[in-house]
Motif scaffolding. Structure first.
Motif, mmCIF file in Angstrom:
data_model
loop_
_atom_site.group_PDB
_atom_site.id
_atom_site.type_symbol
_atom_site.label_atom_id
_atom_site.label_comp_id
_atom_site.label_asym_id
_atom_site.label_seq_id
_atom_site.Cartn_x
_atom_site.Cartn_y
_atom_site.Cartn_z
ATOM 1 N N LEU A 1 0.890 -1.170 -0.099
ATOM 2 C CA LEU A 1 0.034 -0.145 -0.041
ATOM 3 C C LEU A 1 1.016 1.399 0.084
ATOM 4 O O LEU A 1 0.441 2.237 -0.641
ATOM 5 C CB LEU A 1 -0.925 -0.240 1.002
ATOM 6 C CG LEU A 1 -1.832 1.068 1.236
ATOM 7 C CD1 LEU A 1 -2.756 1.300 0.022
ATOM 8 C CD2 LEU A 1 -2.923 1.115 2.566
ATOM 9 N N PRO A 2 2.071 1.529 0.818
ATOM 10 C CA PRO A 2 2.589 2.716 0.798
ATOM 11 C C PRO A 2 3.260 3.061 -0.652
ATOM 12 O O PRO A 2 3.318 4.152 -1.140
ATOM 13 C CB PRO A 2 3.741 2.380 1.811
ATOM 14 C CG PRO A 2 3.146 1.468 2.874
ATOM 15 C CD PRO A 2 2.373 0.497 1.873
ATOM 16 N N GLN A 3 3.746 1.962 -1.254
ATOM 17 C CA GLN A 3 4.362 1.961 -2.408
ATOM 18 C C GLN A 3 3.283 2.515 -3.674
ATOM 19 O O GLN A 3 3.516 3.060 -4.447
ATOM 20 C CB GLN A 3 5.194 0.789 -3.015
ATOM 21 C CG GLN A 3 6.456 0.335 -2.008
ATOM 22 C CD GLN A 3 6.991 -0.778 -2.585
ATOM 23 O OE1 GLN A 3 7.552 -1.220 -3.510
ATOM 24 N NE2 GLN A 3 6.849 -1.876 -1.707
ATOM 25 N N ILE A 4 2.062 2.086 -3.311
ATOM 26 C CA ILE A 4 0.928 1.938 -4.393
ATOM 27 C C ILE A 4 0.697 3.684 -4.214
ATOM 28 O O ILE A 4 0.566 4.215 -5.237
ATOM 29 C CB ILE A 4 -0.381 1.146 -4.102
ATOM 30 C CG1 ILE A 4 0.125 -0.181 -4.396
ATOM 31 C CG2 ILE A 4 -1.385 1.655 -4.842
ATOM 32 C CD1 ILE A 4 -0.929 -1.107 -4.308
ATOM 33 N N VAL A 5 0.315 3.973 -2.761
ATOM 34 C CA VAL A 5 0.107 5.285 -2.617
ATOM 35 C C VAL A 5 1.297 6.325 -3.176
ATOM 36 O O VAL A 5 1.030 7.535 -3.613
ATOM 37 C CB VAL A 5 -0.178 5.444 -1.059
ATOM 38 C CG1 VAL A 5 -0.239 6.996 -0.929
ATOM 39 C CG2 VAL A 5 -1.335 4.834 -0.605
ATOM 40 N N LYS A 6 2.445 5.808 -2.782
ATOM 41 C CA LYS A 6 3.833 6.863 -3.356
ATOM 42 C C LYS A 6 3.523 6.933 -5.186
ATOM 43 O O LYS A 6 3.665 8.057 -5.444
ATOM 44 C CB LYS A 6 4.994 6.210 -3.006
ATOM 45 C CG LYS A 6 6.290 6.881 -3.490
ATOM 46 C CD LYS A 6 6.474 8.099 -2.694
ATOM 47 C CE LYS A 6 7.921 8.454 -2.993
ATOM 48 N NZ LYS A 6 8.399 9.488 -2.090
ATOM 49 N N ARG A 7 3.157 5.752 -5.831
ATOM 50 C CA ARG A 7 3.151 5.890 -7.282
ATOM 51 C C ARG A 7 1.864 6.782 -7.632
ATOM 52 O O ARG A 7 1.940 7.541 -8.379
ATOM 53 C CB ARG A 7 2.928 4.598 -7.854
ATOM 54 C CG ARG A 7 3.011 4.626 -9.317
ATOM 55 C CD ARG A 7 3.508 3.131 -10.010
ATOM 56 N NE ARG A 7 4.674 2.785 -9.645
ATOM 57 C CZ ARG A 7 5.498 1.725 -10.031
ATOM 58 N NH1 ARG A 7 4.635 0.972 -10.911
ATOM 59 N NH2 ARG A 7 6.463 1.449 -9.500
ATOM 60 N N LEU A 8 0.714 6.798 -6.708
ATOM 61 C CA LEU A 8 -0.452 7.486 -7.202
ATOM 62 C C LEU A 8 -0.139 8.846 -7.117
ATOM 63 O O LEU A 8 -0.627 10.020 -7.844
ATOM 64 C CB LEU A 8 -1.439 6.993 -6.578
ATOM 65 C CG LEU A 8 -2.247 5.639 -6.615
ATOM 66 C CD1 LEU A 8 -3.359 5.141 -5.455
ATOM 67 C CD2 LEU A 8 -2.876 5.401 -8.059
ATOM 68 N N SER A 9 0.243 9.265 -5.663
ATOM 69 C CA SER A 9 0.268 10.782 -5.177
ATOM 70 C C SER A 9 1.493 11.340 -5.610
ATOM 71 O O SER A 9 1.589 12.485 -5.969
ATOM 72 C CB SER A 9 0.196 10.756 -3.976
ATOM 73 O OG SER A 9 1.383 10.255 -3.126
ATOM 74 N N GLY A 10 2.841 10.563 -5.677
ATOM 75 C CA GLY A 10 4.020 11.262 -5.948
ATOM 76 C C GLY A 10 4.549 11.968 -4.943
ATOM 77 O O GLY A 10 5.267 12.868 -5.119
ATOM 78 N N GLY A 11 3.884 11.920 -3.802
ATOM 79 C CA GLY A 11 4.308 12.938 -2.484
ATOM 80 C C GLY A 11 5.592 12.397 -1.832
ATOM 81 O O GLY A 11 6.086 11.239 -2.087
ATOM 82 N N SER A 12 5.829 13.303 -0.665
ATOM 83 C CA SER A 12 6.790 12.846 0.030
ATOM 84 C C SER A 12 6.697 11.604 1.037
ATOM 85 O O SER A 12 5.525 11.126 0.933
ATOM 86 C CB SER A 12 7.474 13.986 0.955
ATOM 87 O OG SER A 12 6.155 14.221 1.984
ATOM 88 N N ASP A 13 7.665 11.012 1.787
ATOM 89 C CA ASP A 13 7.305 9.784 2.458
ATOM 90 C C ASP A 13 6.465 10.348 3.659
ATOM 91 O O ASP A 13 5.504 9.235 4.033
ATOM 92 C CB ASP A 13 8.842 9.495 3.124
ATOM 93 C CG ASP A 13 9.520 8.700 1.999
ATOM 94 O OD1 ASP A 13 9.244 8.642 0.928
ATOM 95 O OD2 ASP A 13 10.899 8.807 2.471
ATOM 96 N N LEU A 14 6.763 11.568 4.249
ATOM 97 C CA LEU A 14 5.693 11.907 5.173
ATOM 98 C C LEU A 14 4.276 11.941 4.686
ATOM 99 O O LEU A 14 3.261 11.559 5.424
ATOM 100 C CB LEU A 14 6.078 13.141 5.830
ATOM 101 C CG LEU A 14 5.222 13.695 6.928
ATOM 102 C CD1 LEU A 14 5.072 12.844 8.054
ATOM 103 C CD2 LEU A 14 5.762 15.162 7.326
ATOM 104 N N ALA A 15 4.164 12.326 3.363
ATOM 105 C CA ALA A 15 2.723 12.669 2.816
ATOM 106 C C ALA A 15 2.063 11.299 2.554
ATOM 107 O O ALA A 15 0.921 10.906 2.916
ATOM 108 C CB ALA A 15 2.799 13.523 1.697
ATOM 109 N N VAL A 16 3.067 10.395 2.261
ATOM 110 C CA VAL A 16 2.536 8.962 2.037
ATOM 111 C C VAL A 16 2.000 8.401 3.110
ATOM 112 O O VAL A 16 0.962 7.690 3.083
ATOM 113 C CB VAL A 16 3.732 8.106 1.322
ATOM 114 C CG1 VAL A 16 3.500 6.440 1.224
ATOM 115 C CG2 VAL A 16 3.983 8.666 -0.219
#
Length: 440
Positions: A274-289
């Protein structure tokens, strides 16, 4: 009718409510806190991966295999651990589990490559083996059958809290990169592993092996609770289900193990990536993810309590599990067919409701007919075989992401696994002890 006459008077009902309320207040918060830490130490690798994969040279397949190999260690030591809990006592054994898994979790910061990463994840699974099914078994010592789904749900809420609180916490710890000569992912394992050791020592003085040892229970409430639990055991339709042989060989046990395997394949494939999926969807920082990742767990927490309460009130389990499986499949599949980040996140939240809400009514199925050594062995077997899905789900996600460069195909496989679990659970048959008691 005898059982009804023993609990029908107003005084008796009041006594029952006081006893179960007191037990709930005493046990659920502490055990849920332990599970919060256990679940966080189990899945925080998903957040560590945002930095760790590059630092250790892990490919998507290396990561998926290492994340999932936790469950192979879990599988090998699950049944022996649950039998040890039944023999040695919950207080000592639960404390032992927590202390050892905390030490291994901290040791994760010393991983230097794919092999050491996988080895430490295997040891973490072996260390934690027996905790969740041990608590399910432990609840049969304290809660009448009609209270157990709610008790398991309140306990399991800790896994949601681990996502709600742990996701942003992990994001913050990742931002400590370079402090004290450690990477952010190393700080994550260090800080999140320490509480397990502390709580393990607290458990030695806080927990009791059963109501007969609980000095904090008034005598009247202790007698009522012990009598109620004894009546349920006597009312079981399968008195032979208290043997080790039945717990390991009963076809119903293996059918339930398959249901859990399919649920867990979907659940951990989802949570570890899930964190990697959200990272790819949002492109946000680690904190934002970390912040965005908390949303599906927050929504799922509400759904879990709602489903468990309704399941207890209606005394129905199979259709609740099947309905949750269908909801999980719908949410996961829908998330893989949209390019809109907000829509995809909303669909993932729907999927999370189904994935996590299936657990409490599911665990009321085996505890309805297994007793004694049969319960220790059967619950341990169901959980160990079922949790092999925790290896299969992340492995498939990592392999498919490596082949296709995207998570969508893997998510669709997780959706198919979820719907299959709903189909299989509808083949399970059985009646609850409380209904049998009323019939007698």
């Amino acid at each position: 009718m005898v059982c009804m006459e023993q609990v029908a008077p107003g005084a008796g009902v009041g006594l029952a409510e006081r006893a179960t309320r007191r037990v709930r207040r005493r046990l659920i918060p502490f055990l849920a806190l332990l599970y919060f830490v256990a679940y966080l130490d189990r899945v925080n690798v998903g957040f560590a991966a945002l930095q760790m994969n590059a630092a250790l040279g892990l490919s998507p397949l290396d990561y998926g295999r290492g994340a999932g190999i936790f469950f192979l260690g879990y599988f090998l030591f699950e049944v022996p651990s649950n039998l040890a809990l039944a023999r040695i006592g919950a207080r000592i054994w639960i404390a032992r589990i927590a202390i050892v898994w905390g030490l291994v979790s901290i040791a994760m910061l010393f991983a230097v490559g794919p092999r050491s990463f996988s080895a430490l994840r295997f040891l973490l699974g072996a260390a934690e083996a027996g905790f969740f099914p041990g608590i399910v078994l432990y609840f049969t010592y304290w809660f009448p059958a009609h209270e157990r789904a709610r008790a398991v749900a309140q306990f399991s809420m800790a896994s949601m809290a681990a996502g709600i609180v742990g996701a942003p916490l992990s994001g913050i710890l990742l931002s400590l990169r370079g402090v004290g000569g450690l990477d952010g992912w190393q700080w994550l394992f260090l800080v999140e592993g320490l509480p397990a050791i502390i709580l393990g020592f607290v458990a030695l003085s806080y927990l009791d092996d059963g109501p007969e040892h609980a000095r904090w229970l008034p005598d009247e409430e202790r007698r009522w609770l012990l009598d109620a639990l004894q009546r349920e055991r006597a009312a079981s339709s399968q008195p032979q289900a208290n043997t080790l042989r039945v717990g390991l060989l009963d076809p119903g046990v293996w059918r339930l193990a398959l249901v859990l395997f399919l649920i867990v394949t979907s659940g951990y494939g989802f949570s570890f990536f899930l964190p990697q999926i959200v990272k790819r969807l949002s492109g946000g920082s680690d904190l934002a993810v970390g912040m965005w990742t908390a949303i599906p767990f927050l929504v799922a927490a509400v759904g879990m309590i709602t489903v468990a309460t309704h399941s207890d009130r209606t005394d129905e389990r199979r259709w609740h599990v099947a309905g949750c499986a269908a909801l999980a499949a719908t949410g996961l599949a829908s998330s893989s067919f949209t390019d809109a980040p907000a829509v995809a996140l909303a669909a993932l939240a729907i999927g999370a409701i189904g994935l996590y809400s299936a657990t409490p009514p599911f665990w009321s199925l085996p505890t309805a007919f297994l007793r004694g050594d049969g319960a220790a062995a059967g619950i341990g077997l169901i959980n160990s075989v079922g949790n092999l899905g925790g290896f299969v789900g992340p492995y498939l996600m990592g392999w498919m992401q490596g082949v296709s460069g995207d998570f969508r195909i893997g998510v669709r496989v997780l959706a198919a696994s979820a719907i299959c679990s709903g189909i299989v659970v509808l083949t399970v048959r059985g009646r609850s002890p409380e209904r049998l008691a009323l019939q007698r």
